[in-house]
Scaffold this motif. Structure first.
Motif, PDB file in Angstrom:
ATOM      1  N   GLU A  10       0.812  -1.213   0.000  1.00 48.50           N
ATOM      2  CA  GLU A  10       0.000   0.000   0.000  1.00 48.50           C
ATOM      3  C   GLU A  10       0.845   1.262   0.000  1.00 48.50           C
ATOM      4  OE1 GLU A  10      -2.535  -0.275   3.364  1.00 48.50           O
ATOM      5  OE2 GLU A  10      -3.764  -1.876   2.488  1.00 48.50           O
ATOM      6  N   ALA A  11       2.121   1.117   0.044  1.00 40.55           N
ATOM      7  CA  ALA A  11       2.980   2.286   0.178  1.00 40.55           C
ATOM      8  C   ALA A  11       2.856   3.186  -1.044  1.00 40.55           C
ATOM      9  CB  ALA A  11       4.416   1.843   0.338  1.00 40.55           C
ATOM     10  N   ILE A  12       2.946   4.476  -0.834  1.00 39.21           N
ATOM     11  CA  ILE A  12       2.865   5.436  -1.938  1.00 39.21           C
ATOM     12  C   ILE A  12       4.278   5.863  -2.309  1.00 39.21           C
ATOM     13  CG2 ILE A  12       2.112   7.751  -2.572  1.00 39.21           C
ATOM     14  CD1 ILE A  12      -0.188   7.326  -0.520  1.00 39.21           C
ATOM     15  N   ASP A  13       4.560   5.744  -3.578  1.00 37.98           N
ATOM     16  CA  ASP A  13       5.875   6.179  -4.036  1.00 37.98           C
ATOM     17  C   ASP A  13       5.788   7.660  -4.387  1.00 37.98           C
ATOM     18  OD1 ASP A  13       8.201   6.770  -5.249  1.00 37.98           O
ATOM     19  OD2 ASP A  13       8.089   5.199  -6.797  1.00 37.98           O
ATOM     20  N   MET A  14       6.322   8.468  -3.477  1.00 44.06           N
ATOM     21  CA  MET A  14       6.182   9.914  -3.638  1.00 44.06           C
ATOM     22  C   MET A  14       6.951  10.447  -4.837  1.00 44.06           C
ATOM     23  SD  MET A  14       4.181  10.660  -1.219  1.00 44.06           S
ATOM     24  CE  MET A  14       4.264  12.362  -0.711  1.00 44.06           C
ATOM     25  N   SER A  15       7.870   9.628  -5.347  1.00 40.26           N
ATOM     26  CA  SER A  15       8.679  10.126  -6.461  1.00 40.26           C
ATOM     27  C   SER A  15       8.086   9.739  -7.821  1.00 40.26           C
ATOM     28  CB  SER A  15      10.108   9.591  -6.350  1.00 40.26           C
ATOM     29  OG  SER A  15      10.061   8.193  -6.573  1.00 40.26           O
ATOM     30  N   ALA A  16       7.003   8.885  -7.777  1.00 45.08           N
ATOM     31  CA  ALA A  16       6.403   8.465  -9.059  1.00 45.08           C
ATOM     32  C   ALA A  16       5.748   9.661  -9.740  1.00 45.08           C
ATOM     33  CB  ALA A  16       5.364   7.375  -8.799  1.00 45.08           C
ATOM     34  N   PRO A  17       5.843   9.732 -11.071  1.00 45.69           N
ATOM     35  CA  PRO A  17       5.205  10.857 -11.760  1.00 45.69           C
ATOM     36  C   PRO A  17       3.690  10.758 -11.641  1.00 45.69           C
ATOM     37  CG  PRO A  17       6.098   9.281 -13.341  1.00 45.69           C
ATOM     38  CD  PRO A  17       6.518   8.808 -11.979  1.00 45.69           C
ATOM     39  N   GLY A  18       2.986  11.871 -11.511  1.00 43.35           N
ATOM     40  CA  GLY A  18       1.539  11.861 -11.328  1.00 43.35           C
ATOM     41  C   GLY A  18       0.820  11.502 -12.603  1.00 43.35           C
ATOM     42  N   ARG A  19      -0.423  11.040 -12.453  1.00 43.22           N
ATOM     43  CA  ARG A  19      -1.254  10.812 -13.636  1.00 43.22           C
ATOM     44  C   ARG A  19      -1.799  12.155 -14.087  1.00 43.22           C
ATOM     45  NH1 ARG A  19      -4.680   6.728 -10.971  1.00 43.22           N
ATOM     46  NH2 ARG A  19      -3.118   5.165 -10.577  1.00 43.22           N
ATOM     47  N   PRO A  20      -1.702  12.478 -15.380  1.00 41.06           N
ATOM     48  CA  PRO A  20      -2.178  13.792 -15.799  1.00 41.06           C
ATOM     49  C   PRO A  20      -3.699  13.906 -15.618  1.00 41.06           C
ATOM     50  CG  PRO A  20      -1.528  12.461 -17.694  1.00 41.06           C
ATOM     51  CD  PRO A  20      -1.160  11.680 -16.482  1.00 41.06           C
ATOM     52  N   VAL A  21      -4.159  15.024 -15.126  1.00 38.93           N
ATOM     53  CA  VAL A  21      -5.588  15.251 -14.933  1.00 38.93           C
ATOM     54  C   VAL A  21      -6.102  15.989 -16.169  1.00 38.93           C
ATOM     55  CG1 VAL A  21      -7.332  16.393 -13.528  1.00 38.93           C
ATOM     56  CG2 VAL A  21      -5.269  15.464 -12.453  1.00 38.93           C
ATOM     57  N   ARG A  22      -7.158  15.432 -16.793  1.00 38.77           N
ATOM     58  CA  ARG A  22      -7.702  16.107 -17.978  1.00 38.77           C
ATOM     59  C   ARG A  22      -8.709  17.154 -17.526  1.00 38.77           C
ATOM     60  NH1 ARG A  22      -8.021  13.769 -23.661  1.00 38.77           N
ATOM     61  NH2 ARG A  22     -10.089  12.995 -23.137  1.00 38.77           N
ATOM     62  N   VAL A  23      -8.336  18.400 -17.661  1.00 36.12           N
ATOM     63  CA  VAL A  23      -9.225  19.473 -17.222  1.00 36.12           C
ATOM     64  C   VAL A  23     -10.103  19.886 -18.399  1.00 36.12           C
ATOM     65  CG1 VAL A  23      -9.357  21.786 -16.256  1.00 36.12           C
ATOM     66  CG2 VAL A  23      -7.496  20.258 -15.601  1.00 36.12           C
ATOM     67  N   GLY A  24     -11.403  19.923 -18.182  1.00 37.48           N
ATOM     68  CA  GLY A  24     -12.328  20.321 -19.238  1.00 37.48           C
ATOM     69  C   GLY A  24     -12.337  21.827 -19.416  1.00 37.48           C
ATOM     70  N   HIS A  25     -13.084  22.280 -20.385  1.00 35.99           N
ATOM     71  CA  HIS A  25     -13.199  23.723 -20.603  1.00 35.99           C
ATOM     72  C   HIS A  25     -14.513  24.004 -21.307  1.00 35.99           C
ATOM     73  CE1 HIS A  25     -12.353  23.350 -24.928  1.00 35.99           C
ATOM     74  NE2 HIS A  25     -11.520  22.380 -24.565  1.00 35.99           N
ATOM     75  N   LEU A  26     -14.888  25.253 -21.361  1.00 30.66           N
ATOM     76  CA  LEU A  26     -16.157  25.597 -21.986  1.00 30.66           C
ATOM     77  C   LEU A  26     -16.091  25.383 -23.499  1.00 30.66           C
ATOM     78  CD1 LEU A  26     -17.148  28.923 -20.193  1.00 30.66           C
ATOM     79  CD2 LEU A  26     -17.951  26.604 -19.740  1.00 30.66           C
ATOM     80  N   HIS A  27     -17.218  24.981 -24.055  1.00 24.96           N
ATOM     81  CA  HIS A  27     -17.363  24.929 -25.501  1.00 24.96           C
ATOM     82  C   HIS A  27     -17.244  26.373 -26.019  1.00 24.96           C
ATOM     83  CE1 HIS A  27     -19.491  24.655 -29.342  1.00 24.96           C
ATOM     84  NE2 HIS A  27     -19.245  23.358 -29.295  1.00 24.96           N
ATOM     85  N   PRO A  28     -16.600  26.564 -27.199  1.00 24.07           N
ATOM     86  CA  PRO A  28     -16.391  27.942 -27.662  1.00 24.07           C
ATOM     87  C   PRO A  28     -17.692  28.769 -27.752  1.00 24.07           C
ATOM     88  CG  PRO A  28     -15.717  26.329 -29.338  1.00 24.07           C
ATOM     89  CD  PRO A  28     -15.933  25.589 -28.071  1.00 24.07           C
ATOM     90  N   THR A  29     -18.790  28.119 -28.130  1.00 24.00           N
ATOM     91  CA  THR A  29     -20.060  28.868 -28.190  1.00 24.00           C
ATOM     92  C   THR A  29     -20.512  29.278 -26.788  1.00 24.00           C
ATOM     93  OG1 THR A  29     -20.676  27.501 -30.080  1.00 24.00           O
ATOM     94  CG2 THR A  29     -22.410  28.863 -29.120  1.00 24.00           C
ATOM     95  N   LEU A  30     -20.321  28.355 -25.856  1.00 24.68           N
ATOM     96  CA  LEU A  30     -20.719  28.662 -24.484  1.00 24.68           C
ATOM     97  C   LEU A  30     -19.842  29.765 -23.905  1.00 24.68           C
ATOM     98  CD1 LEU A  30     -22.810  27.846 -22.490  1.00 24.68           C
ATOM     99  CD2 LEU A  30     -21.290  26.069 -21.634  1.00 24.68           C
ATOM    100  N   SER A  31     -18.582  29.802 -24.315  1.00 23.62           N
ATOM    101  CA  SER A  31     -17.741  30.858 -23.739  1.00 23.62           C
ATOM    102  C   SER A  31     -18.116  32.226 -24.335  1.00 23.62           C
ATOM    103  CB  SER A  31     -16.255  30.494 -23.800  1.00 23.62           C
ATOM    104  OG  SER A  31     -15.649  30.976 -24.932  1.00 23.62           O
ATOM    105  N   VAL A  32     -18.628  32.249 -25.596  1.00 21.69           N
ATOM    106  CA  VAL A  32     -19.190  33.498 -26.129  1.00 21.69           C
ATOM    107  C   VAL A  32     -20.421  33.885 -25.301  1.00 21.69           C
ATOM    108  CG1 VAL A  32     -20.454  34.496 -28.080  1.00 21.69           C
ATOM    109  CG2 VAL A  32     -18.330  33.251 -28.492  1.00 21.69           C
ATOM    110  N   GLU A  33     -21.247  32.887 -25.012  1.00 22.08           N
ATOM    111  CA  GLU A  33     -22.449  33.176 -24.221  1.00 22.08           C
ATOM    112  C   GLU A  33     -22.092  33.749 -22.850  1.00 22.08           C
ATOM    113  OE1 GLU A  33     -25.851  30.170 -23.328  1.00 22.08           O
ATOM    114  OE2 GLU A  33     -25.132  31.120 -21.500  1.00 22.08           O
ATOM    115  N   ARG A  34     -21.063  33.173 -22.227  1.00 27.11           N
ATOM    116  CA  ARG A  34     -20.639  33.693 -20.917  1.00 27.11           C
ATOM    117  C   ARG A  34     -20.179  35.140 -21.020  1.00 27.11           C
ATOM    118  NH1 ARG A  34     -19.784  29.319 -17.169  1.00 27.11           N
ATOM    119  NH2 ARG A  34     -21.559  28.029 -17.736  1.00 27.11           N
ATOM    120  N   ASP A  35     -19.458  35.453 -22.118  1.00 30.22           N
ATOM    121  CA  ASP A  35     -18.997  36.833 -22.299  1.00 30.22           C
ATOM    122  C   ASP A  35     -20.183  37.787 -22.431  1.00 30.22           C
ATOM    123  OD1 ASP A  35     -16.475  35.869 -22.201  1.00 30.22           O
ATOM    124  OD2 ASP A  35     -16.023  36.101 -24.332  1.00 30.22           O
TER     125      ASP A  35
END
Ligand code: DAH
Length: 357
Positions: free
Chosen positions: A94-119
């Motif tokens: 169960e030990a955590i290897d603190m030196s192991a590289p992290g798993r990349p987190v896929r961050v979402g974002h607004l759809h371009p039309t929705l970001s126009v709407e937000r503006d």
């Protein structure tokens, strides 16, 4: 009876090795059974005691009991050892290897039309507008009649409508209660007037639907933002001033604007609002049809019968309204050549717009 003594000594010696070889709790338990159980080796030897020469019996008996005690103790110790090992192994796994590289987190974002709407929401928020949303499924009465578009009026042809089928009809025919997919966000004007008390200052972003042949600049599903202001003495001058500010907020201070006469059944007078071409900035190019201008929205003073349909007295109040499509704003903002790309779910395309603007 030296024979029994010798066998006892062997059991004692063997027990040590056999115990050391027992790799888990179950193995120790089965060894316990094999040595000390009902018919265990040691148990059976103890049963032979009555046959031992009486002189030697006490000694042999003592020896046998001592061996039994020893084995029991050794087993306890071995069990303790095995448990400690198991715990170590579990902790190691169960030990955590603190030196192991992290798993990349896929961050979402607004759809371009929705970001126009937000503006747009943000810009109009700064102008004091509230958000007021309405349903995508409407009635003909709200989508047309309440907006001063009578059933057989030719202006209805401006909106190619998707009708919701009467349940169970085959072949499908339009629902008798007039249920349709809204062709524009304008019916939300009526809902806002009925629900709110003036002064009203709302924008209504939302999805709309039309019976369109799909191509690079037309789709059957698209987005609009409608605006409505109702107050005691709202004028066309207010509308013009507000839209000029809006165009500069959206496209920058250098943007030039113009108003042209237009026609919409729900506004009188009606205007088309143009901004200097967002591609060439004025001299004319293919994007603006060489005119130097692009029409970004329709607007006008709310027609008295529309105010009435919204339950508002046209003698006491006036209002202005405007409506614009978000999809074209989005295409122009990013130089996207085909509207259909926006409605696809291709992340290779969409993830290019992670930054918003
Ligand atoms: N509803 C119109 C359309 O879809 C756009 C529009 C024009 C809305 C003028 C308005 C307006 O509120 O005043 O084509």
């Amino acid at each position: 009876m030296t024979d029994l003594r010798a066998r006892l000594a062997r059991v004692r010696a063997d027990a040590r090795d056999r115990l050391a070889a027992a790799g888990d709790v179950a193995a120790v338990e089965s060894l316990r059974n094999a040595l000390l159980g009902r018919s265990g080796e040691l148990t059976l030897m103890l049963r032979e005691l009555p046959g031992v020469d009486p002189e030697q019996r006490p000694q042999v008996g003592q020896l046998a009991n001592a061996i039994r005690g020893e084995i029991e103790l050794a087993m306890k110790a071995r069990l303790g050892e095995l448990e400690a090992h198991a715990l170590d192994a579990r902790l190691a796994s169960e030990a955590i290897d603190m030196s192991a590289p992290g798993r990349p987190v896929r961050v979402g974002h607004l759809h371009p039309t929705l970001s126009v709407e937000r503006d747009l929401r943000e810009i109009f928020h700064a102008f004091g507008f509230e958000i007021f949303e309405g349903p995508e499924i409407e009635t003909e009465a709200m989508n047309f009649e309440a907006l001063n578009i009578p059933p057989d009026h030719p202006s209805r042809d401006l909106w190619d409508t998707l009708y919701v089928a009467e349940p169970g009809s085959d072949p499908p025919r339009p629902a008798t209660d007039g249920t349709i997919l809204r062709t524009h966000t304008s019916p939300v004007q009526i809902r806002a007037m009925r629900e709110l008390t003036p002064p009203i200052r709302v924008i209504t972003p939302g999805r709309c639907f039309r019976y369109e042949a799909v191509d690079a600049s037309h789709n059957f599903e698209f987005f609009q933002v409608e605006g409505l202001v109702v107050d005691r003495d709202t004028s066309l001058a207010d509308l013009k001033g507000m839209l000029e500010e809006f165009a500069r907020a959206l496209y920058g201070e250098a943007t030039r604007t113009r108003f042209r006469p237009g026609y919409y059944p729900f506004t009188e007078p009606s205007v088309a609002f143009d901004v200097s071409c967002l591609v060439c900035g004025g001299p004319g190019c293919p994007a603006c049809g060489r005119s130097g201008w692009m029409t970004i929205l329709g607007a006008g003073m709310v027609h008295p019968s529309v105010l009435r349909a919204g339950g508002i007295d046209p003698d006491a109040y006036q209002g202005y309204a405007f409506g614009m499509g978000l999809d074209r704003i989005t295409l122009l903002r990013h130089g996207i050549p085909d509207l259909r790309l926006l409605m696809g779910a291709d992340l290779r395309f969409l993830s290019q717009f992670a930054g918003g603007r």
